[in-house]
Scaffold this motif. Structure first.
Motif, PDB file in Angstrom:
ATOM      1  N   ASP A   1       0.691  -1.294   0.209  1.00  0.00           N
ATOM      2  CA  ASP A   1       0.013   0.190  -0.180  1.00  0.00           C
ATOM      3  C   ASP A   1       0.842   1.381  -0.184  1.00  0.00           C
ATOM      4  OD1 ASP A   1      -2.261  -1.420  -0.090  1.00  0.00           O
ATOM      5  OD2 ASP A   1      -2.602  -1.099   2.243  1.00  0.00           O
ATOM      6  N   ARG A   2       2.039   1.132   0.728  1.00  0.00           N
ATOM      7  CA  ARG A   2       3.043   2.397   1.009  1.00  0.00           C
ATOM      8  C   ARG A   2       3.463   2.748  -0.578  1.00  0.00           C
ATOM      9  NH1 ARG A   2       7.618   3.359   5.051  1.00  0.00           N
ATOM     10  NH2 ARG A   2       7.852   5.382   4.502  1.00  0.00           N
ATOM     11  N   ASN A   3       3.620   1.718  -1.296  1.00  0.00           N
ATOM     12  CA  ASN A   3       4.416   2.064  -2.548  1.00  0.00           C
ATOM     13  C   ASN A   3       3.252   2.289  -3.919  1.00  0.00           C
ATOM     14  OD1 ASN A   3       6.871   1.866  -1.484  1.00  0.00           O
ATOM     15  ND2 ASN A   3       7.048  -0.154  -1.898  1.00  0.00           N
ATOM     16  N   ARG A   4       2.159   2.301  -3.470  1.00  0.00           N
ATOM     17  CA  ARG A   4       0.994   2.140  -4.375  1.00  0.00           C
ATOM     18  C   ARG A   4       0.575   3.313  -4.921  1.00  0.00           C
ATOM     19  NH1 ARG A   4      -3.399  -1.875  -5.594  1.00  0.00           N
ATOM     20  NH2 ARG A   4      -3.701  -1.091  -7.557  1.00  0.00           N
ATOM     21  N   ALA A   5       0.116   3.681  -6.059  1.00  0.00           N
ATOM     22  CA  ALA A   5      -0.250   4.950  -6.655  1.00  0.00           C
ATOM     23  C   ALA A   5      -1.311   5.482  -5.708  1.00  0.00           C
ATOM     24  CB  ALA A   5      -0.564   5.020  -8.020  1.00  0.00           C
ATOM     25  N   PRO A   6      -1.479   6.745  -5.939  1.00  0.00           N
ATOM     26  CA  PRO A   6      -2.761   7.503  -5.155  1.00  0.00           C
ATOM     27  C   PRO A   6      -4.099   7.088  -5.840  1.00  0.00           C
ATOM     28  CG  PRO A   6      -1.691   9.102  -6.352  1.00  0.00           C
ATOM     29  CD  PRO A   6      -0.863   7.975  -6.703  1.00  0.00           C
ATOM     30  N   VAL A   7      -5.008   7.095  -4.933  1.00  0.00           N
ATOM     31  CA  VAL A   7      -6.453   6.683  -5.242  1.00  0.00           C
ATOM     32  C   VAL A   7      -7.003   7.969  -6.001  1.00  0.00           C
ATOM     33  CG1 VAL A   7      -8.789   6.435  -4.273  1.00  0.00           C
ATOM     34  CG2 VAL A   7      -6.869   5.162  -3.282  1.00  0.00           C
ATOM     35  N   VAL A   8      -7.394   7.253  -7.193  1.00  0.00           N
ATOM     36  CA  VAL A   8      -8.062   8.397  -8.196  1.00  0.00           C
ATOM     37  C   VAL A   8      -9.495   8.432  -8.243  1.00  0.00           C
ATOM     38  CG1 VAL A   8      -5.956   9.289  -9.328  1.00  0.00           C
ATOM     39  CG2 VAL A   8      -7.290   7.259 -10.094  1.00  0.00           C
ATOM     40  N   GLY A   9      -9.991   7.466  -7.853  1.00  0.00           N
ATOM     41  CA  GLY A   9     -11.599   7.207  -7.989  1.00  0.00           C
ATOM     42  C   GLY A   9     -11.914   5.706  -7.472  1.00  0.00           C
ATOM     43  N   TRP A  10     -13.164   5.469  -7.602  1.00  0.00           N
ATOM     44  CA  TRP A  10     -13.455   4.122  -7.259  1.00  0.00           C
ATOM     45  C   TRP A  10     -14.808   3.534  -7.959  1.00  0.00           C
ATOM     46  CZ3 TRP A  10     -14.583   8.500  -4.601  1.00  0.00           C
ATOM     47  CH2 TRP A  10     -15.919   8.703  -4.123  1.00  0.00           C
ATOM     48  N   LEU A  11     -14.901   2.348  -7.685  1.00  0.00           N
ATOM     49  CA  LEU A  11     -15.952   1.478  -8.373  1.00  0.00           C
ATOM     50  C   LEU A  11     -16.966   1.039  -7.436  1.00  0.00           C
ATOM     51  CD1 LEU A  11     -14.288  -0.679 -10.956  1.00  0.00           C
ATOM     52  CD2 LEU A  11     -15.756   1.421 -11.519  1.00  0.00           C
ATOM     53  N   VAL A  12     -18.189   0.960  -7.407  1.00  0.00           N
ATOM     54  CA  VAL A  12     -19.371   0.512  -6.323  1.00  0.00           C
ATOM     55  C   VAL A  12     -20.020  -0.696  -6.959  1.00  0.00           C
ATOM     56  CG1 VAL A  12     -21.133   0.786  -4.704  1.00  0.00           C
ATOM     57  CG2 VAL A  12     -19.292   2.796  -5.217  1.00  0.00           C
ATOM     58  N   ALA A  13     -20.018  -1.759  -6.489  1.00  0.00           N
ATOM     59  CA  ALA A  13     -21.025  -3.220  -6.922  1.00  0.00           C
ATOM     60  C   ALA A  13     -22.294  -2.740  -6.673  1.00  0.00           C
ATOM     61  CB  ALA A  13     -20.564  -4.167  -6.324  1.00  0.00           C
ATOM     62  N   MET A  14     -22.967  -2.519  -7.888  1.00  0.00           N
ATOM     63  CA  MET A  14     -24.558  -2.516  -7.881  1.00  0.00           C
ATOM     64  C   MET A  14     -25.483  -3.567  -7.856  1.00  0.00           C
ATOM     65  SD  MET A  14     -24.279   0.937  -7.620  1.00  0.00           S
ATOM     66  CE  MET A  14     -25.865   1.590  -8.031  1.00  0.00           C
ATOM     67  N   SER A  15     -24.786  -4.717  -8.082  1.00  0.00           N
ATOM     68  CA  SER A  15     -25.377  -5.941  -8.234  1.00  0.00           C
ATOM     69  C   SER A  15     -24.819  -7.402  -7.820  1.00  0.00           C
ATOM     70  CB  SER A  15     -25.897  -6.202  -9.573  1.00  0.00           C
ATOM     71  OG  SER A  15     -24.942  -6.546 -10.538  1.00  0.00           O
ATOM     72  N   GLY A  16     -25.375  -8.354  -7.785  1.00  0.00           N
ATOM     73  CA  GLY A  16     -24.540  -9.639  -7.259  1.00  0.00           C
ATOM     74  C   GLY A  16     -24.298  -9.569  -5.826  1.00  0.00           C
ATOM     75  N   GLU A  17     -23.634 -10.617  -5.271  1.00  0.00           N
ATOM     76  CA  GLU A  17     -23.237 -10.815  -4.026  1.00  0.00           C
ATOM     77  C   GLU A  17     -22.362  -9.843  -3.365  1.00  0.00           C
ATOM     78  OE1 GLU A  17     -19.596 -13.884  -3.233  1.00  0.00           O
ATOM     79  OE2 GLU A  17     -21.174 -14.900  -4.570  1.00  0.00           O
ATOM     80  N   GLN A  18     -21.727  -9.006  -4.189  1.00  0.00           N
ATOM     81  CA  GLN A  18     -20.739  -8.000  -3.736  1.00  0.00           C
ATOM     82  C   GLN A  18     -21.693  -6.655  -3.855  1.00  0.00           C
ATOM     83  OE1 GLN A  18     -17.467  -9.208  -6.148  1.00  0.00           O
ATOM     84  NE2 GLN A  18     -16.047  -8.726  -4.596  1.00  0.00           N
TER      85      GLN A  18
END
Length: 172
Positions: free
Chosen positions: A71-88
């Motif tokens: 996580d430390r070497n990971r690029a910054p967060v620029v957005g996200w996805l939200v599951a709208m269906s299914g078990e997730q």
């Protein structure tokens, strides 16, 4: 009048030995207190002590959380996805700067637990302030706002369908 032992403990008038001072005979040898000596006057009171500052416990150290190296070497967060269906349904997935793989395999950046989603189903890339969705030759296709997508630019609130999984895209 009150009766006191030689150490200042108050006693009943009928007692001859102070129950607090009397030797127990356990663990040490002590001489018995003579029965003849009993004070009948209270000892002088000690002068009052100045009020001491209250003792406070030291403040606890700030809470610390271990940061994963990945996580430390990971690029910054620029957005996200939200599951709208299914078990997730309701679960959100962070999108980092650079390439993000959507798929059902364990190593996918956005792991979609759905049998209709290919192992490496699609790529979501952020570059120069823009987002692009690319199908990675998935078995069931990738759709952007109900249109089949090979490589399309993404915008805030776009809807992605990978197999039967529906995801809403949010950018920062």
């Amino acid at each position: 009048m009150a009766k006191f032992c030689s150490k200042g403990h108050q006693m009943e008038d009928s007692w001859e030995i102070c129950p607090i001072c009397q030797p127990t005979g356990y663990g040490f040898a002590a001489s018995p207190i003579p029965k003849t000596r009993v004070d009948t006057v209270a000892p002088p009171l000690a002068p009052p002590m100045a009020a001491a500052a209250p003792i406070t416990a030291p403040a606890p150290p700030p809470a610390r959380k271990t940061v994963l190296i990945s996580d430390r070497n990971r690029a910054p967060v620029v957005g996200w996805l939200v599951a709208m269906s299914g078990e997730q349904k309701g679960q959100d997935f962070r999108i980092h700067d650079g390439q993000n793989i959507l798929g059902s395999e364990a190593g996918a950046d956005v792991h979609l637990n759905d049998p209709t989603v290919s192992g490496k189903h699609a790529s979501l890339r952020h570059k120069d302030g823009k987002f692009f969705l690319t199908d990675l030759d998935s078995s069931n296709g990738t759709f952007l706002n109900d249109k089949e997508a090979a490589k399309e630019e993404l915008h805030d609130n776009d809807v992605i369908r990978a197999g039967e999984m529906v995801l809403k895209f949010k950018c920062l």
